[in-house]
Design a protein around this motif. Structure first.
Motif, mmCIF file in Angstrom:
data_model
loop_
_atom_site.group_PDB
_atom_site.id
_atom_site.type_symbol
_atom_site.label_atom_id
_atom_site.label_comp_id
_atom_site.label_asym_id
_atom_site.label_seq_id
_atom_site.Cartn_x
_atom_site.Cartn_y
_atom_site.Cartn_z
ATOM 1 N N MET A 36 25.494 25.334 34.231
ATOM 2 C CA MET A 36 25.899 23.914 33.439
ATOM 3 C C MET A 36 25.673 22.652 34.405
ATOM 4 N N ASP A 40 24.186 18.997 31.034
ATOM 5 C CA ASP A 40 25.206 19.384 29.995
ATOM 6 C C ASP A 40 26.458 18.427 29.834
ATOM 7 N N SER A 74 26.591 17.747 26.110
ATOM 8 C CA SER A 74 27.746 18.105 25.277
ATOM 9 C C SER A 74 28.881 17.367 25.554
#
Length: 285
Positions: A1, A69, A99
């Motif tokens: 991540m 991310d 995200s």
């Protein structure tokens, strides 16, 4: 991540990168961005990924956000350029497929009437329009906005403003940075709106009294009409445009627009927020 922090050369950005590292995020998973990467070379020396990102250059944003991310979008400083800058950054985040975008907004951005709040409101609306999974970090004022003025306040023996009896939920930048780091490293925040502010709200008269107590020098608060405060600020060398924004913010404070009793900041960081008296004492050392 991988987590991108924009404006990492700025005060809040720097503190957020440090907070992420303190929470155990590997340096290689943190991407610190700045228009001038020389200013964040110290992060690169510690293994943090450093990338150039200029909000007026979409290509630089696309390159900076590649592979990200999560993204902390720290609001930019030039008020009349802010919305366009933020839209370019949000578009780049969409292209990168992040995200989550955590955005540093402002207290009650959905209803506050100040010039600053309006730019944040438009940015929040654009995030929703682009259907980006996002979380709003609606920060109140910084305690440092006041502690940075202590030499001048002590020299003149007065705090000046146009906030009347409005209460201000100011908190330390480090508290806001810790909250951002929590949101970026834990789950369940998408779609949330956090009204962030210090546990101990105060009026500017109470701030003056706290400065008196900490310094041993009598400091009073003088509440000025808007045009009077603008004259003081421009007389001190501030550009008229910035003076207008600051006066407008004080008027917002008088309407309670920088006050929150939500407790969101304390809950996110898992501890009490920095007391104003402690911030004042630290600044006087």
């Amino acid at each position: 991540m991988s987590i991108v922090v924009t404006g990492a050369s700025g005060q809040l950005g720097r503190l957020t990168v440090e907070a992420l590292l303190a929470r155990g995020v590997p340096a290689a998973d943190v991407i610190a961005t700045s228009r001038d990467i020389a200013r964040i070379k110290d992060f690169a020396d510690r293994g943090v990924v450093v990338r150039r990102a200029d909000f007026v250059e979409p290509d630089s944003l696309a390159a900076a956000f590649e592979g990200a991310d999560k993204l902390l979008l720290i609001s930019t400083t030039t008020v009349d350029e802010r919305v366009a800058n933020h839209r370019r950054a949000i578009d780049a985040a969409v292209t990168a497929g992040v995200s989550l975008v955590a955005y540093t907004s402002m207290s009650h951005a959905d209803r506050a009437t100040t010039v600053l709040a309006s730019t944040h409101r438009v940015t929040e609306e654009y995030l929703r329009e682009r259907a980006v999974p996002s979380v709003m970090l609606r920060n109140s004022w910084y305690l440092e906005n006041y502690t940075a003025q202590l030499p001048l306040v002590l020299r003149n023996g007065v705090v000046v403003g146009s906030a009347g009896q409005g209460r201000i939920s100011a908190a330390a930048r480090a508290d806001y940075a810790d909250a951002a780091a929590v949101v970026l490293t834990t789950e369940g925040h998408a779609g949330e709106v956090y009204e962030l502010g210090g546990d101990e709200a105060f009026t500017l008269a109470e701030l003056a009294a706290a400065i008196s107590a900490a310094s041993g020098k009598q400091v009073t608060y003088t509440d000025l009409p808007a045009d009077g405060l603008a004259q003081v600020l421009t007389g001190a060398g501030l550009p008229a445009e910035l003076a207008h924004v600051l006066v407008d913010a004080d008027l917002g404070m008088s309407r309670g627009e920088l006050f929150t009793a939500s407790g969101d900041l304390r809950r996110l960081i898992g501890r009490p927020t920095t007391p104003p008296a402690d911030a004042i004492a630290d600044a006087l050392r």
